[in-house]
Write a protein that holds these residues in place. Structure first.
Motif, PDB file in Angstrom:
ATOM      1  N   UNK A   1       0.842  -1.175   0.000  1.00 46.94           N
ATOM      2  CA  UNK A   1       0.000   0.000   0.000  1.00 46.94           C
ATOM      3  C   UNK A   1       0.890   1.243   0.000  1.00 46.94           C
ATOM      4  N   UNK A   2       0.589   2.198  -0.842  1.00 47.09           N
ATOM      5  CA  UNK A   2       1.345   3.430  -0.936  1.00 47.09           C
ATOM      6  C   UNK A   2       0.516   4.574  -0.376  1.00 47.09           C
ATOM      7  N   UNK A   3       1.168   5.457   0.331  1.00 47.66           N
ATOM      8  CA  UNK A   3       0.487   6.623   0.881  1.00 47.66           C
ATOM      9  C   UNK A   3       0.147   7.617  -0.216  1.00 47.66           C
ATOM     10  N   UNK A   4      -0.984   8.261  -0.088  1.00 44.53           N
ATOM     11  CA  UNK A   4      -1.295   9.417  -0.908  1.00 44.53           C
ATOM     12  C   UNK A   4      -0.913  10.622  -0.066  1.00 44.53           C
ATOM     13  N   UNK A   5       0.154  11.282  -0.459  1.00 43.88           N
ATOM     14  CA  UNK A   5       0.751  12.319   0.378  1.00 43.88           C
ATOM     15  C   UNK A   5       0.097  13.673   0.163  1.00 43.88           C
ATOM     16  N   UNK A   6       0.118  14.467   1.223  1.00 42.98           N
ATOM     17  CA  UNK A   6      -0.248  15.874   1.128  1.00 42.98           C
ATOM     18  C   UNK A   6       1.036  16.611   0.769  1.00 42.98           C
ATOM     19  N   UNK A   7       1.040  17.303  -0.349  1.00 36.17           N
ATOM     20  CA  UNK A   7       2.244  17.989  -0.805  1.00 36.17           C
ATOM     21  C   UNK A   7       2.128  19.508  -0.732  1.00 36.17           C
ATOM     22  N   UNK A   8       0.914  20.022  -0.696  1.00 34.65           N
ATOM     23  CA  UNK A   8       0.721  21.469  -0.726  1.00 34.65           C
ATOM     24  C   UNK A   8       0.654  22.043   0.682  1.00 34.65           C
ATOM     25  N   UNK A   9       1.355  23.150   0.882  1.00 34.65           N
ATOM     26  CA  UNK A   9       1.405  23.782   2.192  1.00 34.65           C
ATOM     27  C   UNK A   9       0.020  24.239   2.648  1.00 34.65           C
ATOM     28  N   UNK A  10      -0.829  24.712   1.721  1.00 36.52           N
ATOM     29  CA  UNK A  10      -2.143  25.221   2.129  1.00 36.52           C
ATOM     30  C   UNK A  10      -3.014  24.123   2.725  1.00 36.52           C
ATOM     31  N   UNK A  11      -2.804  22.874   2.316  1.00 33.35           N
ATOM     32  CA  UNK A  11      -3.567  21.777   2.913  1.00 33.35           C
ATOM     33  C   UNK A  11      -3.110  21.487   4.341  1.00 33.35           C
ATOM     34  N   UNK A  12      -1.796  21.586   4.577  1.00 35.10           N
ATOM     35  CA  UNK A  12      -1.297  21.451   5.946  1.00 35.10           C
ATOM     36  C   UNK A  12      -1.888  22.559   6.814  1.00 35.10           C
ATOM     37  N   UNK A  13      -1.849  23.790   6.319  1.00 30.91           N
ATOM     38  CA  UNK A  13      -2.364  24.915   7.092  1.00 30.91           C
ATOM     39  C   UNK A  13      -3.854  24.769   7.366  1.00 30.91           C
ATOM     40  N   UNK A  14      -4.603  24.270   6.393  1.00 33.86           N
ATOM     41  CA  UNK A  14      -6.044  24.069   6.570  1.00 33.86           C
ATOM     42  C   UNK A  14      -6.311  23.010   7.631  1.00 33.86           C
ATOM     43  N   UNK A  15      -5.527  21.914   7.612  1.00 30.65           N
ATOM     44  CA  UNK A  15      -5.691  20.865   8.620  1.00 30.65           C
ATOM     45  C   UNK A  15      -5.350  21.389  10.011  1.00 30.65           C
ATOM     46  N   UNK A  16      -4.297  22.219  10.103  1.00 29.43           N
ATOM     47  CA  UNK A  16      -3.920  22.784  11.401  1.00 29.43           C
ATOM     48  C   UNK A  16      -4.996  23.726  11.930  1.00 29.43           C
ATOM     49  N   UNK A  17      -5.554  24.554  11.070  1.00 32.44           N
ATOM     50  CA  UNK A  17      -6.464  25.583  11.556  1.00 32.44           C
ATOM     51  C   UNK A  17      -7.904  25.097  11.712  1.00 32.44           C
ATOM     52  N   UNK A  18      -8.390  24.258  10.792  1.00 30.48           N
ATOM     53  CA  UNK A  18      -9.798  23.869  10.819  1.00 30.48           C
ATOM     54  C   UNK A  18     -10.046  22.435  11.252  1.00 30.48           C
ATOM     55  N   UNK A  19      -9.005  21.622  11.312  1.00 33.46           N
ATOM     56  CA  UNK A  19      -9.194  20.209  11.623  1.00 33.46           C
ATOM     57  C   UNK A  19      -9.315  19.927  13.105  1.00 33.46           C
ATOM     58  N   UNK A  20      -9.816  18.725  13.399  1.00 35.12           N
ATOM     59  CA  UNK A  20      -9.844  18.265  14.786  1.00 35.12           C
ATOM     60  C   UNK A  20      -8.431  17.843  15.169  1.00 35.12           C
TER      61      UNK A  20
END
Length: 125
Positions: A1-20
């Motif tokens: 199984x291969x990971x589907x990676x998050x590569x874009x910085x805006x997705x990291x920032x969105x997870x940090x700010x809006x995620x649980x």
């Protein structure tokens, strides 16, 4: 199984700010429903939804060798959980290593990651 990676910085920032968030002494886990899951599902060869994973290890934790080892161990802990438990697809998951994670083994990190996934509702057990 291969990971589907998050590569874009805006997705990291969105997870940090809006995620649980769930924090343990060894790692912090951020989870956000993936709004692109339907498009990614159509683009997937087997037409199934996947989780997109981002692993972060700060330079505060050590040099390149230490950080790479920590990322490998986090990846293996995630693989072990996916093999043994039904992880619900369609999420952005960011796993941030903390100071204690550098000296731990993958089985110990697997326990912390499993606890975080249960608390965040990704695993229904």
């Amino acid at each position: 199984m291969k990971l589907t990676a998050i590569c874009e910085n805006h997705l990291f920032q969105k997870a940090y700010s809006k995620g649980q968030r769930y924090v343990t002494p060894s790692l912090a886990v951020y989870v956000l429903p993936d709004y692109m899951k339907e498009r990614l599902k159509r683009a997937h060869p087997q037409k199934k939804a996947v989780n997109r994973i981002g692993l972060t290890v700060s330079k505060k934790l050590g040099g390149a060798v230490t950080r790479s080892r920590c990322r490998r161990i986090l990846r293996e802990a995630y693989y072990a959980i996916c093999r043994n438990y039904p992880v619900s697809p369609g999420h952005l998951i960011v796993i941030a290593a903390r100071e204690k994670a550098t000296g731990m083994k993958s089985t110990e990190l697997e326990g912390d990651l499993l606890r975080a996934f249960r608390k965040l509702g990704i695993i229904a057990i």
